[in-house]
Write an enzyme that holds these catalytic residues in place. Sequence first.
Site, mmCIF file in Angstrom:
data_model
loop_
_atom_site.group_PDB
_atom_site.id
_atom_site.type_symbol
_atom_site.label_atom_id
_atom_site.label_comp_id
_atom_site.label_asym_id
_atom_site.label_seq_id
_atom_site.Cartn_x
_atom_site.Cartn_y
_atom_site.Cartn_z
ATOM 1 N N ARG A 76 -1.186 -8.640 13.538
ATOM 2 C CA ARG A 76 -1.642 -7.699 12.504
ATOM 3 C C ARG A 76 -2.418 -8.426 11.406
ATOM 4 N NH1 ARG A 76 3.950 -5.359 11.239
ATOM 5 N NH2 ARG A 76 2.944 -4.349 9.475
ATOM 6 N N LYS A 100 0.828 -1.213 0.000
ATOM 7 C CA LYS A 100 0.000 0.000 0.000
ATOM 8 C C LYS A 100 0.865 1.267 0.000
ATOM 9 C CE LYS A 100 -2.075 -1.060 3.859
ATOM 10 N NZ LYS A 100 -1.358 -2.317 4.150
ATOM 11 N N ARG A 139 11.487 -5.439 4.981
ATOM 12 C CA ARG A 139 11.187 -4.007 4.802
ATOM 13 C C ARG A 139 12.097 -3.111 5.635
ATOM 14 N NH1 ARG A 139 5.125 -2.045 5.393
ATOM 15 N NH2 ARG A 139 5.125 -3.301 7.282
ATOM 16 N N ARG A 158 -9.879 0.913 8.509
ATOM 17 C CA ARG A 158 -9.471 -0.451 8.834
ATOM 18 C C ARG A 158 -10.551 -1.213 9.587
ATOM 19 N NH1 ARG A 158 -3.560 0.429 8.598
ATOM 20 N NH2 ARG A 158 -2.486 -1.533 8.918
ATOM 21 N N ARG A 162 10.788 -1.133 11.241
ATOM 22 C CA ARG A 162 9.695 -0.862 12.156
ATOM 23 C C ARG A 162 9.687 -1.850 13.318
ATOM 24 N NH1 ARG A 162 4.528 -0.136 8.392
ATOM 25 N NH2 ARG A 162 3.645 -1.268 10.158
HETATM 26 P P1 ADP Z 1 2.177 -1.842 3.212
HETATM 27 O O1 ADP Z 1 2.184 -0.341 3.191
HETATM 28 O O2 ADP Z 1 0.967 -2.421 2.537
HETATM 29 O O3 ADP Z 1 2.394 -2.422 4.564
HETATM 30 P P2 ADP Z 1 4.768 -1.617 1.823
HETATM 31 O O4 ADP Z 1 4.453 -0.740 0.658
HETATM 32 O O5 ADP Z 1 5.508 -1.034 2.951
HETATM 33 O O6 ADP Z 1 3.420 -2.336 2.332
HETATM 34 O O7 ADP Z 1 5.556 -2.900 1.253
HETATM 35 C C1 ADP Z 1 6.094 -3.898 2.124
HETATM 36 C C2 ADP Z 1 7.502 -4.293 1.652
HETATM 37 O O8 ADP Z 1 7.414 -5.036 0.436
HETATM 38 C C3 ADP Z 1 8.435 -3.126 1.356
HETATM 39 O O9 ADP Z 1 9.750 -3.489 1.757
HETATM 40 C C4 ADP Z 1 8.356 -2.956 -0.161
HETATM 41 O O10 ADP Z 1 9.582 -2.456 -0.692
HETATM 42 C C5 ADP Z 1 8.088 -4.386 -0.634
HETATM 43 N N1 ADP Z 1 7.166 -4.436 -1.784
HETATM 44 C C6 ADP Z 1 6.085 -3.656 -2.029
HETATM 45 N N2 ADP Z 1 5.457 -4.040 -3.159
HETATM 46 C C7 ADP Z 1 6.131 -5.133 -3.628
HETATM 47 C C8 ADP Z 1 5.963 -5.999 -4.782
HETATM 48 N N3 ADP Z 1 4.954 -5.833 -5.652
HETATM 49 N N4 ADP Z 1 6.859 -7.002 -4.934
HETATM 50 C C9 ADP Z 1 7.871 -7.181 -4.046
HETATM 51 N N5 ADP Z 1 8.086 -6.410 -2.963
HETATM 52 C C10 ADP Z 1 7.227 -5.393 -2.749
HETATM 53 P P1 ADP Z 2 0.804 -2.051 7.684
HETATM 54 O O1 ADP Z 2 -0.277 -1.874 6.717
HETATM 55 O O2 ADP Z 2 2.137 -2.269 7.106
HETATM 56 O O3 ADP Z 2 0.455 -3.092 8.736
HETATM 57 P P2 ADP Z 2 0.501 0.650 8.906
HETATM 58 O O4 ADP Z 2 1.691 1.528 8.910
HETATM 59 O O5 ADP Z 2 -0.635 0.986 8.024
HETATM 60 O O6 ADP Z 2 1.055 -0.807 8.611
HETATM 61 O O7 ADP Z 2 -0.067 0.484 10.386
HETATM 62 C C1 ADP Z 2 0.776 0.180 11.469
HETATM 63 C C2 ADP Z 2 -0.033 0.122 12.758
HETATM 64 O O8 ADP Z 2 -0.623 1.402 13.020
HETATM 65 C C3 ADP Z 2 -1.207 -0.851 12.748
HETATM 66 O O9 ADP Z 2 -0.828 -2.181 13.073
HETATM 67 C C4 ADP Z 2 -2.126 -0.228 13.821
HETATM 68 O O10 ADP Z 2 -1.651 -0.504 15.119
HETATM 69 C C5 ADP Z 2 -1.930 1.271 13.573
HETATM 70 N N1 ADP Z 2 -2.900 1.786 12.595
HETATM 71 C C6 ADP Z 2 -2.633 2.322 11.367
HETATM 72 N N2 ADP Z 2 -3.754 2.713 10.750
HETATM 73 C C7 ADP Z 2 -4.779 2.395 11.591
HETATM 74 C C8 ADP Z 2 -6.198 2.532 11.516
HETATM 75 N N3 ADP Z 2 -6.804 3.046 10.435
HETATM 76 N N4 ADP Z 2 -6.921 2.088 12.579
HETATM 77 C C9 ADP Z 2 -6.354 1.569 13.669
HETATM 78 N N5 ADP Z 2 -5.029 1.420 13.804
HETATM 79 C C10 ADP Z 2 -4.234 1.823 12.777
#
Ligand code: ADP
Ligand code: ADP
Length: 217
Positions: free
Chosen positions: A172, A13, A127, A88, A161
């Site tokens: 999660r 995302k 990541r 979420r 992170r």
């Molecule tokens: P999210 O915001 O949904 O948690 P991220 O954008 O941070 O996900 O992506 C998670 C990890 O995977 C990052 O280290 C990113 O560089 C990698 N990543 C994202 N998209 C892809 C993809 N299509 N293929 C391989 N690795 C990816």
């Molecule tokens: P990812 O998609 O990679 O799990 P985010 O950076 O979006 O990570 O979220 C990290 C953490 O922040 C979540 O596990 C939660 O604890 C909190 N968080 C983020 N967005 C929300 C939301 N919309 N509602 C509740 N908690 C959230």
Amino acid sequence: MRLILLGPPGAGKGTQAERLQARFAVAQLSTGDMLRAAAKSGSEVGRQAARIMARGELVPDAVVVGIIDERVDSADCRNGFILDGFPRTIAQAQALDAMLARKGLKLDAVLELTVDEEELVDRISGRFACVKCGAGYHDRHLQPKVAGVCDRCGGTEFSRRADDNAVAVRTRLKAFREQTAPLLPYYRQRGILRSIDGMTGIDQVTKALFAALAPPA
Ligand code: ADP
Ligand code: ADP
Ligand code: ZN
């Protein structure tokens, strides 16, 4: 353009929101980034959020809804925004609907990124991000062009992170399945959900997202 990017942790995302933001000149609103900034600031709300995030649980709806409500009024959201990690829960989605109605705004699309659980764990465990500008990288899938130097800002300090550990990741993923997945039928019923295969390479996913947003010929 007002979009929601929906998908489990590690789906891509943040990576894709960055590219959509550049393409459409809209703001990227990541509640995760905002909560991490609040945690860093050391405010009472931030410290409370940090404890919840470390466990991999969701922060209370009222906290994130309040953050988004305020942020949507900023100047950089004039052209629109991409919600990355919000809503979420169904309660957050309902609060968003009420908020948008009050402001006279409408959602254009909800883009779902689908990725297998095994792949999610791999993406999360590799990541890391630039401390200075937040640019995201991956140990194998997206390395800086020059090892140890951020492509975007030249920064040389990187971090991982705290919640990208095996125990928190399990929580999660469970939170996604139980609390966030119900949003899929919620938006499907309204005809604005587009599902995109998130298992392909980063550039290919970007192409699929752009195609999903192109007006029908
Ligand atoms: P999210 O915001 O949904 O948690 P991220 O954008 O941070 O996900 O992506 C998670 C990890 O995977 C990052 O280290 C990113 O560089 C990698 N990543 C994202 N998209 C892809 C993809 N299509 N293929 C391989 N690795 C990816
Ligand atoms: P990812 O998609 O990679 O799990 P985010 O950076 O979006 O990570 O979220 C990290 C953490 O922040 C979540 O596990 C939660 O604890 C909190 N968080 C983020 N967005 C929300 C939301 N919309 N509602 C509740 N908690 C959230
Ligand atoms: Zn950087």
